[in-house]
Design a protein around this motif. Sequence first.
Motif, PDB file in Angstrom:
ATOM      1  N   LYS A 159       0.854  -1.195   0.000  1.00  0.00           N
ATOM      2  CA  LYS A 159       0.000   0.000   0.000  1.00  0.00           C
ATOM      3  C   LYS A 159       0.891   1.246   0.000  1.00  0.00           C
TER       4      LYS A 159
ATOM      5  N   LYS B 133      -1.002   9.134  13.290  1.00  0.00           N
ATOM      6  CA  LYS B 133      -1.597   9.121  11.955  1.00  0.00           C
ATOM      7  C   LYS B 133      -0.997   8.044  11.046  1.00  0.00           C
TER       8      LYS B 133
ATOM      9  N   SER C  38      -7.760   8.568   5.938  1.00  0.00           N
ATOM     10  CA  SER C  38      -6.572   7.703   6.003  1.00  0.00           C
ATOM     11  C   SER C  38      -6.929   6.225   5.861  1.00  0.00           C
TER      12      SER C  38
ATOM     13  N   ASP D 137      -5.060   2.388   4.383  1.00  0.00           N
ATOM     14  CA  ASP D 137      -4.351   1.327   5.133  1.00  0.00           C
ATOM     15  C   ASP D 137      -5.326   0.172   5.387  1.00  0.00           C
TER      16      ASP D 137
HETATM   17 MG    MG Z   1      -2.180   7.505   6.010  1.00  0.00          MG
END
Ligand code: MG
Length: 469
Positions: A5, A263, A205, A208
Amino acid sequence: MRVLKFGGTSVGTVESFRNVVQIISQKLKEDKIVVVISALAKVTDQLINSVEYAGQRNPEYKKIFAEIKSQHYEFVHELVSEEFQNDAKSKIDLILNELELKLESIFFLQEYSARVSDSIISSGERLSQIILTSALNSAGIKSKIIDAGKLIRTNDNFGQAEVDYDATDKLLAKAFRDSKRDCVEVLNGFTGSTAKGEPTTLGRSGSDYTATIVGSALNANVIEIWTDVDGILTADPRLVSDAIPLKTLSYQDAAELAFLGAKVIFPKAMEPVKFKNIPVLVLNTFQPAFEGTLINNEPEGNPYSIKSVTHMEDLSLITLSNLALDSDTHLLERIVRILKHQKWPSIFFNYSISQRSISVLTQTKKSIGLIDEIRDKLKNELDDRQIGNINLRNSLCLVSIIGNNSDNQIETMNKIFRTIEANHFKNILFFSCSEGRNHSFLFAETEAEKVVGAIHSTFLNEFINTNVA
Ligand code: MG
Ligand code: ADP
Ligand code: ASP
């Protein structure tokens, strides 16, 4: 098979995008590769801003749209060979045209739903996905676009959709049935869809999470999260210059760290892999040779060790105080129901029988809705003085220390309190989880950087002794 990723920070510039192509071509020599890609750095923020501007009838959205367009054109121009350029441009134009139309409609109607917003903000990944497959094809690496939007089945909680793992696993297994060793499938991160086919997003985010969902469904040997730092560090390196990378971390500590603000990894990303024990490696796109951090199951009898210091900003504390003596259980029950109705916005929930108070720590952006609902639903209790006061305190920051330290909690707490005292920090409240996996302290936001730095220094020797080989 490996899932790789690449986050937005790994594809922020043409140069870093070239590193990504290079890393994939190296990895492909060793293993079958499936890639999950994020939007180019900042593009998701730009898309969110453009929706908001259009919704306020502010023509500024057109400027943002033009910037997105020219950035993607530039990337195609720099990264894709002539042979594949027309194809890449026409695929990108299709998405951009659709985007422009949606923004125009929002501008004229001056309104949009969470459903429309998700269909727009998920387009950043669809654009970067085209650039990556075209760049790989240009470099002689066979690649194919796979639309994760159609394969990751979620509910309709737009903006923060929850995944239906059973349906998703089946859809992914079917889509990869004829997968070939020499072809790199590239999936767009961050997105899914409802059973009705409406696009959803998994939370900011969330790419992931896409990687671990895909890795788990396809029984990958390893999931590699490529980002812009040397792995998971003992603190955010943007705040603490002497933070050091961790060699290993358990799924549980990684999730704890993420939920409490780090994060570098998405909080829910450990869910799909922890039971299958699929290792997750966090690696640096800009230093590919660096070993990074390995996240896997905690070894039996893991010795005491503090892992990392993290923090969260933009928090608010709602306190209900002077509760009437015999109504506290009833009030507790009501508050829990309100929190459930607001989709559990609490980070910590504290009930003190001695002080006759209930405190809820929440994100500032969620505090207004929560306090309005408390005032509305508990109107009678407020009128009857069963609740003396409701107090709201904003601009708070939560600093947490993470690690499995159940045998040594008192010593850890002493060290933290001594650091707070020596630096004259004003601690507002303290929370701790029963297993001793985190200790969290609430401060005024203005102190965030100083507190994280000071607590990290206090534990630096411990970090060096326990986390570095
Ligand atoms: Mg991220
Ligand atoms: P990506 O674009 O690859 O998804 P993110 O910006 O989401 O990258 O996450 C990487 C960032 O996370 C780093 O640049 C770093 O500033 C931040 N971060 C916060 N806490 C930590 C930590 N404990 N270890 C490493 N990075 C951290
Ligand atoms: N592009 C999305 C975001 O910025 C998802 C991700 O990068 O993981 O939130």
